[in-house]
Design a protein around this motif. Structure first.
Motif, mmCIF file in Angstrom:
data_model
loop_
_atom_site.group_PDB
_atom_site.id
_atom_site.type_symbol
_atom_site.label_atom_id
_atom_site.label_comp_id
_atom_site.label_asym_id
_atom_site.label_seq_id
_atom_site.Cartn_x
_atom_site.Cartn_y
_atom_site.Cartn_z
ATOM 1 N N UNK A 127 42.307 49.534 36.155
ATOM 2 C CA UNK A 127 43.536 49.881 35.429
ATOM 3 C C UNK A 127 43.339 49.570 33.946
ATOM 4 N N UNK A 128 44.274 50.019 33.129
ATOM 5 C CA UNK A 128 44.158 49.822 31.683
ATOM 6 C C UNK A 128 45.485 49.293 31.124
ATOM 7 N N UNK A 129 45.994 48.253 31.757
ATOM 8 C CA UNK A 129 47.301 47.702 31.382
ATOM 9 C C UNK A 129 47.203 46.431 30.544
ATOM 10 N N UNK A 130 46.022 45.879 30.365
ATOM 11 C CA UNK A 130 45.860 44.661 29.571
ATOM 12 C C UNK A 130 45.953 43.370 30.358
ATOM 13 N N UNK A 131 45.726 43.406 31.647
ATOM 14 C CA UNK A 131 45.830 42.201 32.462
ATOM 15 C C UNK A 131 44.670 41.244 32.194
ATOM 16 N N UNK A 132 45.049 39.926 32.077
ATOM 17 C CA UNK A 132 44.037 38.885 31.870
ATOM 18 C C UNK A 132 44.119 37.760 32.910
ATOM 19 N N UNK A 133 45.289 37.614 33.578
ATOM 20 C CA UNK A 133 45.502 36.501 34.509
ATOM 21 C C UNK A 133 46.087 37.032 35.823
ATOM 22 N N UNK A 134 45.908 36.240 36.857
ATOM 23 C CA UNK A 134 46.522 36.549 38.161
ATOM 24 C C UNK A 134 46.684 35.239 38.918
ATOM 25 N N UNK B 117 45.453 42.581 48.481
ATOM 26 C CA UNK B 117 45.741 43.898 49.047
ATOM 27 C C UNK B 117 44.989 44.958 48.238
ATOM 28 N N UNK B 118 44.909 46.145 48.801
ATOM 29 C CA UNK B 118 44.221 47.229 48.097
ATOM 30 C C UNK B 118 44.953 47.630 46.816
ATOM 31 N N UNK B 119 46.260 47.405 46.791
ATOM 32 C CA UNK B 119 47.025 47.735 45.580
ATOM 33 C C UNK B 119 46.646 46.830 44.414
ATOM 34 N N UNK B 120 46.082 45.662 44.734
ATOM 35 C CA UNK B 120 45.714 44.718 43.677
ATOM 36 C C UNK B 120 44.343 45.017 43.065
ATOM 37 N N UNK B 121 43.547 45.783 43.735
ATOM 38 C CA UNK B 121 42.134 45.861 43.372
ATOM 39 C C UNK B 121 41.881 46.394 41.963
ATOM 40 N N UNK B 122 42.556 47.430 41.550
ATOM 41 C CA UNK B 122 42.305 47.990 40.219
ATOM 42 C C UNK B 122 42.734 47.013 39.116
ATOM 43 N N UNK B 123 43.837 46.330 39.353
ATOM 44 C CA UNK B 123 44.281 45.326 38.364
ATOM 45 C C UNK B 123 43.293 44.161 38.299
ATOM 46 N N UNK B 124 42.792 43.782 39.482
ATOM 47 C CA UNK B 124 41.821 42.696 39.528
ATOM 48 C C UNK B 124 40.545 43.082 38.776
ATOM 49 N N UNK B 125 40.113 44.341 38.934
ATOM 50 C CA UNK B 125 38.930 44.804 38.221
ATOM 51 C C UNK B 125 39.157 44.777 36.715
ATOM 52 N N UNK B 126 40.382 45.117 36.271
ATOM 53 C CA UNK B 126 40.666 45.088 34.836
ATOM 54 C C UNK B 126 40.616 43.659 34.304
ATOM 55 N N UNK B 127 41.142 42.699 35.070
ATOM 56 C CA UNK B 127 41.085 41.289 34.649
ATOM 57 C C UNK B 127 39.648 40.883 34.383
ATOM 58 N N UNK B 128 38.744 41.258 35.269
ATOM 59 C CA UNK B 128 37.326 40.881 35.118
ATOM 60 C C UNK B 128 36.754 41.500 33.848
ATOM 61 N N UNK B 129 36.947 42.764 33.644
ATOM 62 C CA UNK B 129 36.367 43.437 32.480
ATOM 63 C C UNK B 129 36.973 42.903 31.167
ATOM 64 N N UNK B 130 38.294 42.611 31.175
ATOM 65 C CA UNK B 130 38.922 42.099 29.956
ATOM 66 C C UNK B 130 38.415 40.701 29.612
ATOM 67 N N UNK B 131 38.161 39.881 30.615
ATOM 68 C CA UNK B 131 37.676 38.530 30.340
ATOM 69 C C UNK B 131 36.216 38.540 29.876
ATOM 70 N N UNK B 132 35.508 39.535 30.226
ATOM 71 C CA UNK B 132 34.093 39.634 29.820
ATOM 72 C C UNK B 132 33.932 40.253 28.437
ATOM 73 N N UNK B 133 35.007 40.785 27.871
ATOM 74 C CA UNK B 133 34.888 41.444 26.575
ATOM 75 C C UNK B 133 34.528 40.445 25.479
ATOM 76 N N UNK B 134 33.582 40.803 24.655
ATOM 77 C CA UNK B 134 33.247 39.914 23.528
ATOM 78 C C UNK B 134 34.453 39.752 22.591
ATOM 79 N N UNK B 135 34.647 38.566 22.090
ATOM 80 C CA UNK B 135 35.751 38.302 21.168
ATOM 81 C C UNK B 135 37.071 38.023 21.833
ATOM 82 N N UNK B 136 37.107 37.942 23.167
ATOM 83 C CA UNK B 136 38.344 37.624 23.866
ATOM 84 C C UNK B 136 38.645 36.143 23.678
#
Length: 555
Positions: free
Chosen positions: A517-524, A434-453
């Motif tokens: 979003x900036x909530x710290x999401x890593x999984x879905x 859903x559209x409500x999921x999109x920002x959280x989904x984008x955060x998951x992608x960026x957090x997983x790509x962060x070096x040192x994760x």
């Protein structure tokens, strides 16, 4: 020697001539060759016309000198003129007659500048009514013209006729008015003969006026019809003949009406514009290809265009892959399957991709146009070329991405280039339910790509990327399959982003990729296996969501 009272070549004056006068001094005229009273000799016409250098002022002439007839001592004729006319004197009233012309002067020249006779002041030629201009001898006079009783001047043989019909020139008459009277103009060369126009001129003028009035009436009628009359229109729902009309994005009512008129659908542009203005939904016509009937009333054509049934547009939903789009274009254009796909692969650099996309499309990218066939509605109908349809879609994507400022945003988000940003948006579109999921989904992608994760150590592990490389849309993928497939799009096998987009993201997915979003999401996990996505921040939370998924799907 010139005789007294005669100008050169003139006839002698007759004693009965009313202008003969009193002779200048006491009514006596000197005999030829004899000087008049006062002792001053006669001047010859050849002598210089100038005053005597020893001439005395007027005031000193009164003593011991004979007074001129008709003047009292000290009388000034110039002063008499300014005081309103002739003045009384010893002998009665001034008769108003001019005195004898001074010796040797030309009667026609009142300004001869001859000195006055002895004992006499210079005659005032302006002091009597007949002296302006000064009287001439009979031999030099011309008969005075008889004035017109109505205007005071002789209008000539054309009296009573208008200058236009009589051949006169009103401009010449107006110009002559400033140069003196008509009699004066005749005195300088005679009356200018007038040209006369015949009755044919009147007929020609009448014909011209009649033609002009008729033309004005015609154009006035046309103007009224164009502005206030009823616009030409057909009646009914049209005939059986079909017509295909393409309406571009942002077309005005006039442009739509013109396209319909050119196709034979409506009779006039004004009729369609009028119908559009009367219909509350008239401004909601969408861009696309419409199949209509010919010779429809404007109202019927408008009503049909507002119905989705008449629109032959190809609508690309959000997230659709290019393979699906190519097939739909082939169907609409009635081309062999695979025609559009082959053109896209061969000519992708000629279809309008942004330069930043061309520069970053590597050899591992499966379809260079993936992510650039923007989700929207496009007019696609038989007769068009596949490359033209693709250009419209690519152009739409490039315009949307430029408005979003993807080049600057990519740097802010620590991405290598805008092409990676489009790839992130395509993943958000594919994984979000859903559209409500999109920002959280984008955060998951960026957090997983962060070096040192250390949670995911750079792996995205998205099923959507594997399904893309396989050309499928499976939910359950075996672990063996995932681990053994070396394709660069397999994010279970390779870290980081896939080589390119895996679909065509829509506006909401793009904006989510730009502003996660900036909530710290890593999984879905899609816990219901279909539409419900839940997010987790730790691996332990992820495992609980996985159990929930297995329970709901029976896995």
């Amino acid at each position: 020697m010139t005789e007294y009272g005669r100008g050169p070549g003139s006839e002698p004056w007759h004693p009965e001539d009313p202008l003969y006068g009193d002779g200048g001094w006491g009514g006596q005229q000197g005999a030829p060759g004899q000087p008049p009273y006062g002792g001053q000799g006669q001047y010859h016409p050849q002598q210089p016309q100038q005053a005597h250098p020893q001439q005395q002022p007027y005031g000193e002439w009164d003593e011991g000198q004979q007074q001129s007839y008709g003047h009292q001592q000290g009388y000034d004729p110039l002063q008499a003129q300014y005081n309103g006319g002739p003045q009384p004197h010893e002998g009665g009233w001034d008769t108003g007659q001019a005195g004898q012309v001074p010796y040797g002067s030309d009667p026609a020249d009142p300004y001869g500048q001859q000195p006055a006779a002895y004992g006499e002041e210079r005659p005032d030629f302006y002091g009597t009514p007949e002296a302006y201009p000064p009287p001439e001898p009979p031999g030099r006079r011309r008969p005075a013209p008889e004035p017109d009783h109505e205007t005071g001047w002789d209008p000539g043989p054309d009296q009573g006729e208008h200058a236009f019909f009589a051949g006169g020139d009103e401009d010449e008459d107006a110009a002559d008015a400033g140069r003196g009277s008509r009699s004066e103009r005749r005195g300088r060369g005679g009356k200018k003969p007038r040209k006369r126009r015949s009755g044919c001129a009147c007929l020609v003028v009448a014909a011209v006026f009649a033609g002009g009035i008729g033309g004005v009436g015609y154009f006035g009628y046309q103007f009224y019809q164009d502005r206030f009359g009823t616009a030409p229109d057909y009646a009914g729902d049209g005939i059986d003949t079909k017509a295909t009309v393409t309406i571009d994005k942002g077309a005005t009512g006039g442009a739509i009406g013109q396209a319909l008129k050119d196709a034979g659908v409506v009779k006039s542009v004004d009729a369609f514009v009028s119908a559009q203005g009367k219909n509350p939904e008239g401004q909601k016509i969408q861009a696309g290809v419409y199949t209509l009937k010919k010779q429809m009333s404007a109202a019927s054509a408008l009503e049909l265009m507002l119905s989705p049934k008449s629109r032959n547009n190809l609508i690309i939903p959000e997230g659709k892959r290019n393979a699906w789009v190519y097939e739909k274009i082939d169907e609409r254009l009635e081309l062999d399957k695979g025609t559009t796909k082959n053109i896209a692969r061969k000519d992708w650099k000629k279809l309008g991709l942004p330069q930043w996309a061309v520069n970053n499309i590597g050899s591992k990218v499966k379809d260079p146009l993936e992510g650039f066939l923007y989700p929207s509605s496009y007019p696609v109908a038989k007769g068009q070329k596949p490359e033209d349809v693709l250009k419209k879609m690519v152009s739409q994507a490039a315009e949307e991405y430029d408005e979003l400022g993807v080049e600057a945003k990519a740097k802010e988000l620590k991405l290598k280039n805008p092409f990676e940003l489009i790839t992130v948006a395509s993943l958000v579109q594919a994984e979000g339910k859903t559209h409500e999921d999109f920002r959280k989904m984008a955060e998951v992608i960026y957090n997983r790509l962060k070096p040192g994760n250390m949670e995911t150590v750079g792996f995205l592990q998205f099923d959507s990327t594997f399904n893309y490389l396989m050309g499928q849309s499976e939910i359950k993928i075996s672990e063996k399959e995932i681990k053994t497939n070396p394709d660069p799009y397999n994010t279970y096998k390779h870290t980081g982003l896939p080589p390119g987009p895996i679909g065509n993201p829509g506006e909401v997915a793009m904006k989510a990729a730009l502003n996660p979003s900036k909530d710290g999401w890593l999984y879905f996990v899609a816990t219901d296996g279909m539409n419900k996505t839940e997010f987790a921040k730790t691996h332990a939370e992820f495992l609980r969501l996985k159990e929930k998924f297995n329970a709901s799907t029976g896995g």
